[in-house]
Every structure is written in C-alpha cells, then in structure tokens.
Design an enzyme around this catalytic site. Sequence first.
Site, PDB file in Angstrom:
ATOM      1  N   THR A 313      -0.380  -7.203  -7.502  1.00 22.28           N
ATOM      2  CA  THR A 313       0.883  -6.592  -7.912  1.00 22.28           C
ATOM      3  C   THR A 313       0.945  -5.133  -7.470  1.00 22.28           C
ATOM      4  O   THR A 313       1.965  -4.675  -6.935  1.00 22.28           O
ATOM      5  CB  THR A 313       1.055  -6.678  -9.436  1.00 22.28           C
ATOM      6  OG1 THR A 313       1.036  -8.051  -9.846  1.00 22.28           O
ATOM      7  CG2 THR A 313       2.362  -6.041  -9.886  1.00 22.28           C
ATOM      8  N   TRP A 316       1.128  -4.943  -3.601  1.00 25.20           N
ATOM      9  CA  TRP A 316       2.418  -5.378  -3.068  1.00 25.20           C
ATOM     10  C   TRP A 316       3.436  -4.247  -3.096  1.00 25.20           C
ATOM     11  O   TRP A 316       4.285  -4.141  -2.205  1.00 25.20           O
ATOM     12  CB  TRP A 316       2.947  -6.554  -3.897  1.00 25.20           C
ATOM     13  CG  TRP A 316       4.236  -7.128  -3.390  1.00 25.20           C
ATOM     14  CD1 TRP A 316       4.391  -8.079  -2.431  1.00 25.20           C
ATOM     15  CD2 TRP A 316       5.575  -6.788  -3.807  1.00 25.20           C
ATOM     16  NE1 TRP A 316       5.727  -8.365  -2.222  1.00 25.20           N
ATOM     17  CE2 TRP A 316       6.471  -7.578  -3.055  1.00 25.20           C
ATOM     18  CE3 TRP A 316       6.094  -5.906  -4.748  1.00 25.20           C
ATOM     19  CZ2 TRP A 316       7.853  -7.504  -3.220  1.00 25.20           C
ATOM     20  CZ3 TRP A 316       7.459  -5.825  -4.905  1.00 25.20           C
ATOM     21  CH2 TRP A 316       8.330  -6.621  -4.150  1.00 25.20           C
ATOM     22  N   HIS A 317       3.333  -3.371  -4.097  1.00 25.37           N
ATOM     23  CA  HIS A 317       4.316  -2.293  -4.239  1.00 25.37           C
ATOM     24  C   HIS A 317       4.132  -1.179  -3.219  1.00 25.37           C
ATOM     25  O   HIS A 317       5.089  -0.439  -2.943  1.00 25.37           O
ATOM     26  CB  HIS A 317       4.254  -1.708  -5.658  1.00 25.37           C
ATOM     27  CG  HIS A 317       4.990  -2.527  -6.674  1.00 25.37           C
ATOM     28  ND1 HIS A 317       4.439  -3.607  -7.298  1.00 25.37           N
ATOM     29  CD2 HIS A 317       6.258  -2.422  -7.153  1.00 25.37           C
ATOM     30  CE1 HIS A 317       5.326  -4.136  -8.126  1.00 25.37           C
ATOM     31  NE2 HIS A 317       6.440  -3.441  -8.053  1.00 25.37           N
ATOM     32  N   GLY A 318       2.947  -1.042  -2.674  1.00 25.81           N
ATOM     33  CA  GLY A 318       2.759   0.021  -1.698  1.00 25.81           C
ATOM     34  C   GLY A 318       1.361   0.015  -1.112  1.00 25.81           C
ATOM     35  O   GLY A 318       0.404  -0.426  -1.762  1.00 25.81           O
TER      36      GLY A 318
END
Length: 500
Positions: A313, A316-318
């Site tokens: 998670t 995935w965001h950065g």
Amino acid sequence: MSFTLMIFLLAFLPAYLIFHTLVPSTRGKNIVLLVFSCLFYAYGGIPCLLLLLADALLGFQAGRLLEKTHHKRYLVLPIIVWLGLLGVFKYAGFFGKNIGALFGDPLMVHLALPMGISFYTFKLISYLADVWQDRCPAEKSPLSFLCYVTTFHQVLQGPIVRYPDMREALHERTVNREAMISGLVRFSTGLFKKAVLADYCGTLADTLLPLDGSIGTVPKAGLWIGSVLFTMQIYLDFSAYSDMAIALGTMSGFTCPENFNYPYAAVSVKDFWRRWHISLSSFFRDYVYFPLGGSRVSPVRTVLNLLIVWLLTGFWHGADWNFILWGLYYFAFVVLENFIRKRKLQQADASVRDLAGKTPSAGAASAPSRSTVARILKEFPARLYTLFVVNLGWVIFRFTDFKELGTVLSGLFTGAAAGGTSAFVGMTVKNNIFFLLFALLCCSPLFLRLGQAIRKRYEAGRLSAGAWYGLRLALTLLCFVLALTAIAGSTFRPFLYNTF
C-alpha cells in the site's frame, strides 16, 4: 488531461456528453466512450495511449484463454507483464538510485510515468482474478472490454472499478434525466472542492509546511496548522476527483462504487481505511490479503500478511522511502488495534461466563438506548485519536526528504527552532478563518446530511418539484462558476474568504 483544465471543461466534456446522449444504442455509446477516452489519453502522449491499448488487448485475450482452458499461466504471465511495466515506469528511478547508492554511484533513471498506469493496471489484474475465480465470465466483445479499461472517468485517481460492476452497463444502458442532473450536480460540487477548496488549502499548506528547504523557519504553531491544512487538502483533492469520476460515470449510465466515506469521521485507524480510497483498500484486501490467508491463519502469519499488504500500500502510493515508512506506520497501528480488540473480546467472553446462570431480578429493566449526543460524546476520544494518527501520517506522506521530515517531527513535538508562533502565522489564520471553517465543514458529512434532509422533504411532498430542481440548478451553477473563476484567475479567493 485533467478534469480541471479549461479545454476539458469547455470543449471535451460538453462534446462527449452531447455525442453520448444523442447516440441511442449502447454499442454507439461505447464507441463514443472509447473514442473520447482515447483522445483523453492521447492528450498525455501517443505512447501512453499505445501502451494502454496494448495492455488492454493482452487482458482481453488472456481473459478468454483463461476462461476456456482455466490454465494458470494465462493469469500469471499477463500479471507479470503488467506489474513489470508498472515497476519499470514507476519504480526504476527508485531502485536505480538506491542500488547505485550501495556502490557509491547513484544511478539516476528518469522515465515519464504513463497517465493512469497504476489504476488501469489494477483494473486489469482484478479482471483476470475475477475470471479465474469464476466471479464473472470473460468479456466476449473487444469494444466493451476496451471501454472498461480505457474509460477516462477513472484514469486520474480512481475509483478502481471492477469489471463485474460495469459489465451489465457495458452491454445495455440508458441515461435518464435524473441521472444526468444528479451527475451534473455532483461533478460541479467535486470541481468546486478541487479548484476552490483543495487548491487553496494546498497554497496555505505550502506556506506553513513548505517543501523548499525552509521548514526550519516555521514556528511550532505554523507546523501544526500547516499539517492540518495538508490533511484537508489531500482529502478534498482525492475525494473531489472521485466525485467527478463517479458523476461522469452516472452521466454515462454507469453506477460506480463510492470511494470516500468521510474518513475523517472514523473512530479508529481500521475504520479510517474502510472509508479512505475504498476501492484501493478493497483491492488489496480481496486480491492480496485474502489469497495470503487473511486472518484465517496463525497470529504470526496474520501479522505477516498485514505487513505485506501495508508495504505494498505504501509503495503503491509513491516510489520513495517515506511512502514505505507511511505504510509501516499504518501497519503498526492496525496490528495494535487488532490486539486491543481481541483483548477486549476475551475480557467480554470472561465476563459473560462469570454471569452465566445468574438470573436478573424481576424488577430489572433493560438499559435505555443511548441518545445520539451520548454516543457522539463517547466516540469523541476515539475520533480525536484517529485524527491525530492520520494527521501525523500525512506529514510522513508529504516529506520525501528524511532530514526535513525529522525537522518537522521535532518541531511538532519538542518545539521548533523558530519558536512557538509568529505574527505571520497569526495573520495567515486570521485572514483565512472563514475559509478554514468552511473547508473543515466540507470534510465532514454535514452538507451530505443537509442534502439528504432536503431530498426527504421533496420525496414526502413538502417541497415542490420546482424548488427541488431549482436548488440543484443553483448549486450546480454556483459551484461551476466559482470553480471556473478559481481556475482562470490566480487572484481569486473563495466566497467565504475574508481579508481583515
């Protein structure tokens, strides 16, 4: 292309709605949707469009072969290709920099990130997983499948809509007057949230929580206020795009799942993630956590499964270490809350066993139900705890430079080098007090509840149809005009903004 560009609002969107509405057949509507979606992607570059179409055609063929043969290679190989492409475009720079740093010579890799690749990659993975698990049949029409994958409604920030949720509408749909009106109202309010509220919160956050290396000059009060502003900005921004995407889907005859459910009203970190970016949370739950065994395995394995999910998670965001730290931060709180919840359940079971066999007195009455006020007061500490954890989490999310992050955290909790407050911080808050209060209210369910109350009056016949549709038209025009003004004019201030 962005939903807040003038070319989208004044040319692309009106043209799309006119053609999509005038074409009577579902196949015709799908052709219109596909053409405009391709134009939307092509605006970001022809290579982006070609990559998207190639991925989509791979998914279409793999789905048909998977359904026909039920051979796992048609599930695994496409997923490897898609994740490999995502890794190359999104994470090559991260891995190059860090692997190179181990040998004293950081390798700087700069690749342009194709528009929407994170979202349509997850859509394709969920499609094949659903076909593999017999949750839906493979799509037989290349046109319908391309529409599912390429639809421009969900390209920027989701939601990640699964194929079963769109399948029926891809083959048969109509758009009635109520759907069009509801979509226009929601799109305009989402546009207002983004262009007026989120962007100005971002401007203020950049002033009090700067990313230009001057964070050491901000006093403690400024850091805390800046962190709250960024917390509001990121919700208003993400939820605004989801509102606009869902509205565009509604106006096109699709029913898209909600993606945000007022997460800042959550009573726990776990509850926050049930409300925040719901489509992403459910993706990791259904396609990563459950296949790993979920919580149906040993406690140690359950913790390991959660660790994997939260690492993914965050990543995935950065593509930077602060996003991984952000994921681990939430992992720690989720594990802690799970442990506390299990202890409470064990204590409750022990209390029930102690009371077993005891008969209540004849005059005993059941406890009266708690009033709404009592429930709110009881939940207040839990909500305050959740907001504190989430606010601090967004600080970690914001700063990719660990030195600056350390300066901020030190300033928040032990005192900033620039002192407790300053005249500039006080003046910034004073000059924007009405805007801040209005933005805070927009992060709460207040206006949703107000809208629901007005709708109930209309449905009960206590409000005329003219008044009901007039209110919605006025709201749509007001939000749209204010948003356009904000986009067009750099000196615009929201209508509740007041300079003293």
